[in-house]
Design a protein around this motif. Sequence first.
Motif, short mmCIF file in Angstrom:
data_model
loop_
_atom_site.label_atom_id
_atom_site.label_comp_id
_atom_site.label_asym_id
_atom_site.label_seq_id
_atom_site.Cartn_x
_atom_site.Cartn_y
_atom_site.Cartn_z
N ASP A 1 9.56 9.79 4.10
CA ASP A 1 10.40 10.02 2.92
C ASP A 1 10.49 8.78 2.04
N ILE A 2 10.25 7.60 2.62
CA ILE A 2 10.34 6.35 1.86
C ILE A 2 9.10 6.16 1.00
N ASP A 3 7.93 6.33 1.60
CA ASP A 3 6.68 6.17 0.84
C ASP A 3 5.66 7.20 1.30
N GLU A 4 5.56 8.29 0.54
CA GLU A 4 4.65 9.39 0.86
C GLU A 4 3.20 8.90 0.91
N PHE A 5 2.87 7.94 0.03
CA PHE A 5 1.50 7.44 -0.09
C PHE A 5 1.04 6.69 1.15
N LEU A 6 1.99 5.97 1.79
CA LEU A 6 1.61 5.16 2.95
C LEU A 6 1.88 5.85 4.28
N TRP A 7 2.90 6.72 4.34
CA TRP A 7 3.30 7.30 5.61
C TRP A 7 3.33 8.82 5.56
N GLY A 8 2.68 9.43 4.55
CA GLY A 8 2.73 10.88 4.31
C GLY A 8 2.48 11.73 5.55
N ASN A 9 1.36 11.49 6.26
CA ASN A 9 1.11 12.20 7.52
C ASN A 9 0.46 11.25 8.51
N ILE A 10 0.17 11.75 9.69
CA ILE A 10 -0.24 10.86 10.78
C ILE A 10 -1.55 10.12 10.50
N SER A 11 -2.50 10.76 9.79
CA SER A 11 -3.78 10.08 9.54
C SER A 11 -3.61 9.00 8.46
N ILE A 12 -2.79 9.28 7.44
CA ILE A 12 -2.50 8.26 6.43
C ILE A 12 -1.76 7.09 7.09
N ALA A 13 -0.84 7.41 8.00
CA ALA A 13 -0.07 6.37 8.68
C ALA A 13 -0.99 5.49 9.53
N MET A 14 -2.01 6.10 10.16
CA MET A 14 -2.95 5.31 10.96
C MET A 14 -3.74 4.34 10.07
N LEU A 15 -4.12 4.81 8.90
CA LEU A 15 -4.82 3.94 7.94
C LEU A 15 -3.91 2.78 7.53
N THR A 16 -2.63 3.09 7.28
CA THR A 16 -1.66 2.05 6.93
C THR A 16 -1.49 1.04 8.06
N LEU A 17 -1.48 1.57 9.30
CA LEU A 17 -1.35 0.68 10.46
C LEU A 17 -2.58 -0.21 10.60
N PHE A 18 -3.76 0.34 10.31
CA PHE A 18 -4.98 -0.50 10.36
C PHE A 18 -4.86 -1.62 9.33
N ARG A 19 -4.33 -1.27 8.16
CA ARG A 19 -4.08 -2.28 7.13
C ARG A 19 -3.13 -3.36 7.64
N ILE A 20 -2.08 -2.95 8.35
CA ILE A 20 -1.12 -3.91 8.89
C ILE A 20 -1.80 -4.79 9.95
N ALA A 21 -2.69 -4.17 10.77
CA ALA A 21 -3.40 -4.93 11.80
C ALA A 21 -4.30 -5.99 11.19
N THR A 22 -4.79 -5.77 9.95
CA THR A 22 -5.61 -6.78 9.28
C THR A 22 -4.74 -7.72 8.43
N PHE A 23 -3.41 -7.62 8.57
CA PHE A 23 -2.44 -8.48 7.86
C PHE A 23 -2.53 -8.34 6.34
N GLU A 24 -3.08 -7.22 5.83
CA GLU A 24 -3.30 -7.04 4.40
C GLU A 24 -2.02 -6.53 3.74
N ASP A 25 -1.31 -7.42 3.05
CA ASP A 25 -0.05 -7.08 2.37
C ASP A 25 0.90 -6.28 3.26
N TRP A 26 0.97 -6.67 4.53
CA TRP A 26 1.81 -5.90 5.45
C TRP A 26 3.29 -6.12 5.17
N THR A 27 3.64 -7.27 4.60
CA THR A 27 5.07 -7.50 4.31
C THR A 27 5.58 -6.58 3.21
N ASP A 28 4.71 -6.23 2.26
CA ASP A 28 5.13 -5.29 1.21
C ASP A 28 5.52 -3.96 1.84
N VAL A 29 4.69 -3.51 2.80
CA VAL A 29 4.98 -2.26 3.51
C VAL A 29 6.30 -2.38 4.26
#
Lengths: 274, 274, 274, 274
Positions: free
Chosen positions: B164-192
């Motif tokens: 509910d906070i960010d549909e683009f980043l956490w919309g469903n489980i596969s989008i969330a996994m992509l976001t988590l991969f982004r976090i694992a690469t430290f790519e703008d993870w603090t913004d998230v």
Amino acid sequence: MSSVFEAWRDRFERLRANKLFETAVIAIIIISALLIGAKTYEETNRFQQWLLVLDVAVTVFFLVEILIRMAAERRLRDFFRRGWNIFDFLIVTASLIPLDDSEMVLLARLLRIFRVLRLVSMIPELRLLMAALVKSIPRMGYVALLMFIIFYIYAAIGSFLFADIDEFLWGNISIAMLTLFRIATFEDWTDVMYATQEVYAWSWIYYLTFIFLTAFIFLNMMIGIVLDVMQKESVQMEIESGEGEAAELHGLRSDVRELRDQLTRMEALLERRS
Amino acid sequence: MSSVFEAWRDRFERLRANKLFETAVIAIIIISALLIGAKTYEETNRFQQWLLVLDVAVTVFFLVEILIRMAAERRLRDFFRRGWNIFDFLIVTASLIPLDDSEMVLLARLLRIFRVLRLVSMIPELRLLMAALVKSIPRMGYVALLMFIIFYIYAAIGSFLFADIDEFLWGNISIAMLTLFRIATFEDWTDVMYATQEVYAWSWIYYLTFIFLTAFIFLNMMIGIVLDVMQKESVQMEIESGEGEAAELHGLRSDVRELRDQLTRMEALLERRS
Amino acid sequence: MSSVFEAWRDRFERLRANKLFETAVIAIIIISALLIGAKTYEETNRFQQWLLVLDVAVTVFFLVEILIRMAAERRLRDFFRRGWNIFDFLIVTASLIPLDDSEMVLLARLLRIFRVLRLVSMIPELRLLMAALVKSIPRMGYVALLMFIIFYIYAAIGSFLFADIDEFLWGNISIAMLTLFRIATFEDWTDVMYATQEVYAWSWIYYLTFIFLTAFIFLNMMIGIVLDVMQKESVQMEIESGEGEAAELHGLRSDVRELRDQLTRMEALLERRS
Amino acid sequence: MSSVFEAWRDRFERLRANKLFETAVIAIIIISALLIGAKTYEETNRFQQWLLVLDVAVTVFFLVEILIRMAAERRLRDFFRRGWNIFDFLIVTASLIPLDDSEMVLLARLLRIFRVLRLVSMIPELRLLMAALVKSIPRMGYVALLMFIIFYIYAAIGSFLFADIDEFLWGNISIAMLTLFRIATFEDWTDVMYATQEVYAWSWIYYLTFIFLTAFIFLNMMIGIVLDVMQKESVQMEIESGEGEAAELHGLRSDVRELRDQLTRMEALLERRS
């Protein structure tokens, strides 16, 4: 005439081997480097006069220093045989280019920055370090080639598919390779991905496979180099100590065989008598 | 008829083993790759005619080259037994697809990019490297599975809580996994993180535990692979040299036992006589 | 007088070696650290009174604790011989500076933050860890020097070429070095590159060579340290166990030679009699 | 009664050891995980009815599966002795919480996500991997503590100095620690630095020393773990094979000494007779 020159050469040779002289040269190199660095500050314009004198002194010092080293060699050819000497010669020659307010100023300045690299040719520990670095280059060659092939393929695919989306990032194959290098360093790679995902929703596959491939190959390269160096170490240790143990064992066995022969002779002697 | 074909086959076989022929093939592959790369530049449209001729030449060359290699084999089945041959065959076949201005153009082009991978099948050092890479895949399989499970659990939690906070980043489980991969690469993870922290102030726990877990498993994977490879090396070295030392020791001991038996016999002989 | 003091010193020495006492000191250090941390929260102003009492208690405790440790030593000189003691002494002395609303408040506070480092001097495992860290510093020294030379050269080039493009990033050599450190950590390095590429299109060469050089040297440094530590371990293991094996072999061989001498004497005896 | 129950237990025990049964359980776990994942998609609302049936089926299956495993044990206490069993039990119990439209829905869902972790308890290779991960936790404990102390000190300094500059990043000590973790991951750390540099120009020292310290300790930690694991491996290998060699050598030496005693006796015999 010749004996006078030889006396001078000996004097130079002794000077060159002198610890104090070397320390002075290292100090001059560092000051020279700081001088070049100081030129990047606006405020240094006030010291212009003073800096100019020091600059000329450094240039003259380096010219004399290299001439001493050249004279110290038996033949001039020997001087140019060592890579570091050629390097030093080039730097000093470049320093002699007159500093007019022309385009050459920048080039002359840049060449003089490389003077600081002479620290490496002066300090033995840094020479060893550099030798180790140079030695590991061939090991990395084929991995770099493999990496380049992967970059090339992905860049070709990327520029075919994404060129219309972002001309700046995927315009042609060389720009695409630069963009892929950026992705390999994880630098704002999601921005690149999100832009292409708007047109090709599946394009995350392209980025993830690329990241996995490059990370995977990099990991293997690192492990490969560690193991390569370790194997060489262990082979060298075997030659130094391990072979010694094997040789000891071998000698021991032949000693024992000699004992057996001796005993067999004695047994025959005893049996003959009985 | 058959003898004529065999004479041709021998000729082809000799050609294939020829160093010059191989170098030529490698050169052609590189030119072919550069050609594909060149197509991504706008300016190359001027050379269109010239490029087309070269393109056809490359295609024909590869067709002939693979036919020679097929003919060089005793049976056609042998040709398809090796993975690289199948790979080369697929690439050449794909090259023969006619280039109309249809959707197939892109596919045909992409397939021809993979031609550059034939460098790997040509250069022996790259083949060795690829073999080493392929060998380390199973070792990484189960770690990847463990990593996937962790990603899945965190993605599920993330999409439940943050959708509910960010549909683009956490919309469903596969989008969330992509976001988590982004976090694992430290790519703008603090913004998230900062975005979700506005609603759930404690959400930094979610991100930090995820980063620690993935970094921890990655670290262990790397060390595990290094040790795995090292152990195999040391086992191989033992078989080659270490076993020899143990065998030497064993032989030595049985030699010494034989000596004792001999001495016992001699002692008995001496005692009997006295 | 002296015997009374000695009785007190013994009592202090026993107290210092006491496990309970040490645990209490560790607890006080942690509470003291938390106290300093708590001061950074706005809400803690309510507990001001309570915090002040605790703060004084901690300061007094540390003063008494260090006086006990000083008294426990035979001579005061021995106390200052160990680095950790000097460190503790400095921290306690700094704590005694009165806290007025002056500039000194900040300094006094900062000094008291370092109290938490006393955990390291208290817990033996952390001491070992610190000793290992300190030991690896010289190994890293020359690599750091080489790295610094590379940074310096690139910073000089960068500030000469790019100073006019972005004064904030390339203004002078020290700012340029900071920017290069940023590039080495991959932090928004493409933004820096894209800005300079607008003027010097070829400037990607500058960035890529820099990244490769620093990554390459860092990689070699890491591998070098791993191998260095490993070699020391294996040498130590040889001294402990390996040397034993070599000595065993050596002793065995001299035993066998003694046997031969004995046999030769016996053989001579036998032959003489026959 | 008891014999009937025992027959059932045997049947359950056989079922549990059955490969097919295990595969079916793993399949159910994966389907269950996918189900939870599917719930995050909006479109799945259409399949609501079908999903609900599957969900109940999965819940019932897990309940039956765990009851079988409990019954298969001789005593119920034995079941709760193994960590994985307790884990499985908790998950199944959590699944039984009724799904109303209350706050508990979210908690129940989250608990059911952890079902996927049962894959780890099912697949032996993953169990081994987890055991290895758990084993390396204590090794990392003290390094983590040292890291925490460094973070704490820097966070305290940071919040004292920079709190007025950016309340969001340096407001209090815990926020400062989060900001420092961000800096340790190189995530937009220059933005943080540039902001504080406007007030304190020298603050780059704070950031650079922090980055060097954390990177340095991380590097040492990694190397430490590699060496720790390696040493354990080599000790184990010595116990398995190396000790054998040392024992062989020892035995050999005592054999040779026995030979000498025998020879001495024989020599005495010979001398007496002559």
